[in-house]
Enzyme design. Structure first.
Site, PDB file in Angstrom:
ATOM      1  N   ASP A 461     -33.931  57.977  12.337  1.00  0.00           N
ATOM      2  CA  ASP A 461     -33.033  59.049  11.905  1.00  0.00           C
ATOM      3  C   ASP A 461     -32.746  60.007  13.046  1.00  0.00           C
ATOM      4  O   ASP A 461     -31.701  60.647  13.079  1.00  0.00           O
ATOM      5  CB  ASP A 461     -33.658  59.816  10.735  1.00  0.00           C
ATOM      6  N   ARG A 465     -37.597  64.868  17.378  1.00  0.00           N
ATOM      7  CA  ARG A 465     -38.581  65.697  16.698  1.00  0.00           C
ATOM      8  C   ARG A 465     -39.728  64.841  16.144  1.00  0.00           C
ATOM      9  O   ARG A 465     -39.787  63.626  16.373  1.00  0.00           O
ATOM     10  CB  ARG A 465     -37.914  66.513  15.590  1.00  0.00           C
ATOM     11  N   ASP A 466     -40.605  65.463  15.392  1.00  0.00           N
ATOM     12  CA  ASP A 466     -41.774  64.774  14.857  1.00  0.00           C
ATOM     13  C   ASP A 466     -41.411  63.981  13.603  1.00  0.00           C
ATOM     14  O   ASP A 466     -41.926  64.217  12.524  1.00  0.00           O
ATOM     15  CB  ASP A 466     -42.894  65.778  14.555  1.00  0.00           C
ATOM     16  N   GLU A 467     -40.508  63.011  13.786  1.00  0.00           N
ATOM     17  CA  GLU A 467     -40.044  62.195  12.664  1.00  0.00           C
ATOM     18  C   GLU A 467     -39.764  60.787  13.184  1.00  0.00           C
ATOM     19  O   GLU A 467     -40.597  59.917  13.076  1.00  0.00           O
ATOM     20  CB  GLU A 467     -38.805  62.832  12.028  1.00  0.00           C
ATOM     21  N   ASP A 474     -30.006  56.323   6.012  1.00  0.00           N
ATOM     22  CA  ASP A 474     -29.238  56.439   7.242  1.00  0.00           C
ATOM     23  C   ASP A 474     -28.801  55.066   7.741  1.00  0.00           C
ATOM     24  O   ASP A 474     -27.664  54.879   8.197  1.00  0.00           O
ATOM     25  CB  ASP A 474     -30.075  57.128   8.320  1.00  0.00           C
ATOM     26  N   TRP A 527     -30.758  55.204  -0.709  1.00  0.00           N
ATOM     27  CA  TRP A 527     -31.738  54.893   0.317  1.00  0.00           C
ATOM     28  C   TRP A 527     -32.301  53.489   0.055  1.00  0.00           C
ATOM     29  O   TRP A 527     -32.166  52.607   0.900  1.00  0.00           O
ATOM     30  CB  TRP A 527     -32.837  55.965   0.326  1.00  0.00           C
ATOM     31  N   GLU A 738     -26.871  66.180  13.021  1.00  0.00           N
ATOM     32  CA  GLU A 738     -27.380  66.073  11.652  1.00  0.00           C
ATOM     33  C   GLU A 738     -26.586  66.954  10.697  1.00  0.00           C
ATOM     34  O   GLU A 738     -26.373  66.593   9.539  1.00  0.00           O
ATOM     35  CB  GLU A 738     -28.857  66.469  11.635  1.00  0.00           C
ATOM     36  N   HIS A 759     -28.265  62.311  15.408  1.00  0.00           N
ATOM     37  CA  HIS A 759     -28.594  61.888  14.043  1.00  0.00           C
ATOM     38  C   HIS A 759     -27.367  61.133  13.531  1.00  0.00           C
ATOM     39  O   HIS A 759     -26.408  61.729  13.101  1.00  0.00           O
ATOM     40  CB  HIS A 759     -28.851  63.147  13.207  1.00  0.00           C
TER      41      HIS A 759
END
Length: 884
Positions: A461, A465-467, A474, A527, A738, A759
């Site tokens: 995604d 960052r922390d993802e 997506d 999703w 995003e 994103h």
């Protein structure tokens, strides 16, 4: 002259170590003539490049098939190389002659063939202060004669990098990739024939935590799959006399701590050059201070051959500016939001430390900004060994960034000593799009960079960052756009197998694949529908029937899961859903748009069932197809009863609601007309701006173009103020954001914690740009561009557009230009062995010319008619230039 070119085995040129037991062959035809199609082919497979030992041949097969040809009856042996060639005949019985020879090589196919053991650094070696230190493993071995062939098979718990006799093995990064490690673990194959020498040799490995035991998600959870990095490798050496020797990971290996003191995907890398051990992966190295490795338990029955293209370096970027910020910090601007890392050269005394911090944007004051990367540190720390120029780049981490803050470097900084290294899954570039509007062209580049930044082994995604997780929503929103930009079939084939592996017993689909969230975080509408939409899209774009066969049980399980959820089996009105995520019509303090979530859920339920119905028909499962057709009809009836008033008005009055009802074919007659009218009313209310979020945006322009409002779709595309696709471009974006207003007009930020500037979801507009603006599409009944639909829809604001797509058959091109006097030019390329329906919008037969000739006189055109769109032509292969 007819030629057979571009031979592929399972999408790849000359692959080694494949695990597909019944590989398929594809090729392209090349010819300068028009209306060329294949009438027959012959395919030969041999064990030698000269075809003296032919083990399989088709003979002359009367068929137009040149894509995904199965080698029926051939049972390839493990670890064996096969050579193949193809010749074809066109409809005039002209032969191509034999193609150039291509090959594939099988990998290890049976668990019983593995002789290696799982090995790890001894448990106490990573205690206390060294807990994050990357271990090195090594062993020496003897080569006893001249080597004919050597293959190294390797994988790891964590990430690995191999060295053989002092040199890095292969050009892949982040191996073995990220899969559902509890079910599937990829093995890479390396040809190391030229790396071995007679006598003593040495092999070594670094082991990083990676996705296996590193920190994952915004909770920074370590050890999701296990708490020890481990290596599994097997080297097969075949001598010139035919004998074979196998060198494996076992108790003969030794281990030591490396100079890499920490390496985490989110947090960066810490490196101390003073700790380097020169020659550690060479035979003469003195490893008397190293410790024996631990042999540990590890599964071999889950090992699979590499399935997708590995991550590779694909580009180098030089900085464009050196910035001194208002806070006095030194910042390097690379001019492009990218994913990878920075290679730099530094010189100084031993023990001196330098740091690089990475960020996507500067704040409105021009200062370095990292709030949006949350807890991800994205920091490189390097301690100099001293006494010489030192060049460094990381191994087991990647950063998402445009700007780099440099700390500790000698002033003035020399920008020539810094290079951005772009890394992503090395998918073949297949599409290009340009038009008369420079901002739209930048948007197209941003979409491309969004893909490159987020297709790093899994479709993430965001990359900063922390993802950095494989969000299913997506992926399904963007997959059709991705299939225009790159050859994504192997990439999604691998990811979809992980989706099926991580599906729960009831058929529910986790929010992210691979699944690293809690057990309850699964099965949101739009999703989870990735289980159905993604394989169907790959089938459409590549004509790949096998992916439908492989994913069919997963697809059925997903719709069965939905059917069991609702208050009745034809509505989905229970459970958690992300809804129209980030919709601009959301209530304050929520990310979820105003469109009722049970409306969205039921709409996607219907859509997925319709696609599974089509899949069953393609696979010849007639009973299933009939059952899904009936189910779809019942869902559509329940949808109408629940959400459509007797007078035909949708009860959900949002842009996304109208778009989904129209796009998914859930509305007919008065209800469809009213939905179109309502959508236009809603656009008027917003002064022709969108309010859709993740769910509605990918389909918005398609719904407008398909329902008589192509002008409105163009207006949406070309809006430059917020919210619009071009607003970020006007703010200097080089990737997709995003949020529509990630950076506001006053330079402030939409959010601190949910504000990625890379994103790709909203980049799904690229699909409409290719399919509607340029007009390149495939016929669902002859997918993979076997029959091509060329229907450009010019609109106000663009004078020309030009798109190219390299399909499995060759290049498709659609170009149009509109002059001020109203004259139109349209150029079309149709590759050999395909046909096309070409629409000349607004044309009349008496005014159209092709190369100066009337259509009736043009070679390659097989039929012509006129409808409400204009002149519609049926054509064979060739290059055409129409004017009217």
């Amino acid at each position: 002259m007819l030629k057979v070119v571009s031979l592929r085995c399972e999408y790849a040129r000359n692959p080694i170590g494949i695990g597909v037991r019944d590989p398929r062959i594809s090729w392209k035809l090349q010819s300068d003539a028009r209306n060329v199609s294949q009438a027959a082919y012959e395919l030969e497979v041999a064990c030698d490049a000269n075809f003296n030992d032919v083990v399989w041949r088709t003979g002359e097969v009367r068929s137009t098939q040149s894509v995904h040809v199965e080698l029926s009856g051939l049972q390839p042996e493990a670890r064996k190389r096969y050579y193949y060639r193809v010749r074809a005949w066109d409809q005039a019985d002209q032969s191509s002659g034999w193609s150039e020879t291509a090959f594939w090589e099988m990998g290890v196919l049976e668990p019983s063939a593995w002789k290696a053991k799982w090995i790890a650094a001894p448990k106490d070696a990573n205690a206390d202060a060294d807990a994050e230190r990357v271990p090195m493993l090594r062993r020496t071995f003897e080569v006893k004669g001249a080597v004919r062939q050597a293959r190294l098979y390797a994988t790891a718990h964590g990430l690995y990098e191999l060295e053989l006799n002092g040199r890095r093995v292969g050009d892949s990064y982040f191996t073995p990739g990220w899969t559902s490690y509890k079910h599937r673990l990829q093995v890479q194959t390396y040809d190391v024939t030229d790396r071995l020498r007679s006598g003593d040799n040495a092999i070594g490995a670094y082991l990083g935590t990676g996705w296996y035991s590193g920190h994952l998600t915004w909770n920074n959870k370590p050890d999701f799959y296990g708490d020890r990095q481990a290596l599994f490798a097997q080297l097969h050496v075949t001598y010139e006399d035919g004998s074979e020797e196998i060198v494996t990971t076992d108790e003969r290996w030794t281990s030591a701590g490396s100079q890499i003191l920490m390496s985490e995907i989110y947090h960066g890398e810490t490196y101390d050059a003073r700790l380097e051990q020169a020659g550690w992966s060479e035979a003469g190295f003195d490893d008397r201070g190293w410790q024996p490795v631990d042999v540990i338990d590890g599964a071999v029955d889950i090992l699979v051959a590499q399935e997708n293209e590995p991550v590779r370096r694909t580009e180098e970027i030089k900085p464009i500016a050196l910035i001194r910020t208002p806070l006095g910090e030194t910042v390097i601007d690379f001019g492009q939001n990218m994913v990878g890392w920075v290679r730099f050269t530094v010189e100084g005394e031993a023990g001196r430390q330098v740091e690089l911090h990475h960020a996507e944007v500067l704040d409105r004051d021009g200062n370095f900004y990292t709030d949006n990367i949350r807890s991800a540190k994205q920091t490189i720390r390097y301690t100099l060994g001293g006494g010489r120029p030192e060049t460094y780049e990381p191994r087991f981490t990647f950063q998402g960034f445009r700007y780099v803050r440099a700390v500790g470097f000698a002033e003035p900084i020399d920008l020539s000593q810094f290079t951005g290294i772009v890394l992503h899954s090395d998918m073949e570039a297949t599409g290009s799009f340009e038009c008369s509007d420079p901002l739209v062209n930048q948007l197209q580049r941003n979409i491309e960079w969004g893909l490159r930044g987020n297709f790093l082994d899994v479709p993430t995604d965001c990359p900063q960052r922390d993802e950095r997780l494989g969000w299913t929503g997506d992926a399904q929103m963007f997959i059709r756009t991705a299939a225009y930009l790159r050859g994504v079939a192997p990439f999604f084939t691998k990811w979809l197998r992980d989706l099926a592996a991580d599906q729960n017993a009831e058929g529910g689909v986790p929010f992210v694949i691979p699944h690293v969230l809690s057990e309850g975080e699964h099965s949101s509408a739009a999703w989870g529908d990735a289980a159905v939409i993604c394989p169907w899209t790959i089938y459409l774009a590549y004509g790949d029937k096998r992916i439908l066969e492989q994913q069919y049980d997963s697809m059925k399980a997903w719709v069965s899961y939905i059917r069991a959820q609702g208050d009745n089996e034809y509505l989905w009105n229970t459970g958690f859903h992300f809804g129209d995520w980030l919709g601009l019509d959301s209530k304050p303090d929520t990310y979820i748009g105003a469109t009722d979530r049970d409306y969205i859920a039921t709409a996607f339920y219907a859509y997925s069932v319709s696609l599974v119905q089509k899949t069953a028909a393609v696979l010849g499962k007639e009973e299933d197809a009939a059952a899904f057709a009936e189910l779809h009809a019942r869902i559509k009836g329940a949808f109408t009863a629940e959400f459509v008033t007797p007078s035909g008005r949708l009860s959900v009055p949002t842009q996304t609601a109208q778009v989904l009802g129209l796009t998914f074919g859930l509305l007919e007659g008065a209800a469809k007309e009213r939905a179109v009218a309502k959508l236009m009313d809603l656009l008027q209310e917003t002064k022709h701006h969108l309010t859709t979020g993740f769910v509605g945006t990918p389909y918005l322009n398609h719904a407008l173009s398909a329902n008589g409002h192509n002008d409105a779709a163009y207006k949406l595309l070309l809006q430059q103020d917020y919210p619009s696709w071009l607003y970020p471009v006007t703010k200097g974006a080089t990737t997709i954001w995003e949020h529509w207003d990630g950076i506001k007009e006053d330079g402030s930020f939409w959010s601190r914690d949910m504000n990625s500037f890379n994103h790709y979801a909203y980049g799904a507009i690229g699909d409409w740009m290719y399919r509607s603006v340029a007009g390149i599409d495939t016929d669902e009944s002859l997918p993979g561009y076997k029959h091509i639909l060329i229907y450009p829809r010019p609109g106000e604001g663009l004078n020309w557009a030009d798109a190219r797509l390299e399909t499995m058959y060759g290049e498709v091109r659609s170009y149009w230009r509109r002059e001020e006097n109203g004259e139109m030019e349209q150029q079309v390329t149709v590759p050999p062995n395909t046909t096309a329906t070409i629409v000349l919008p607004g044309a009349t037969p008496d005014t159209v010319r092709e190369g100066g000739d009337r259509l009736a006189q043009v070679a390659g055109i097989t039929a012509m008619e006129v409808d409400e769109r204009g002149v519609v032509i049926q054509a064979g292969s060739g290059n055409y230039r129409f004017t009217w």
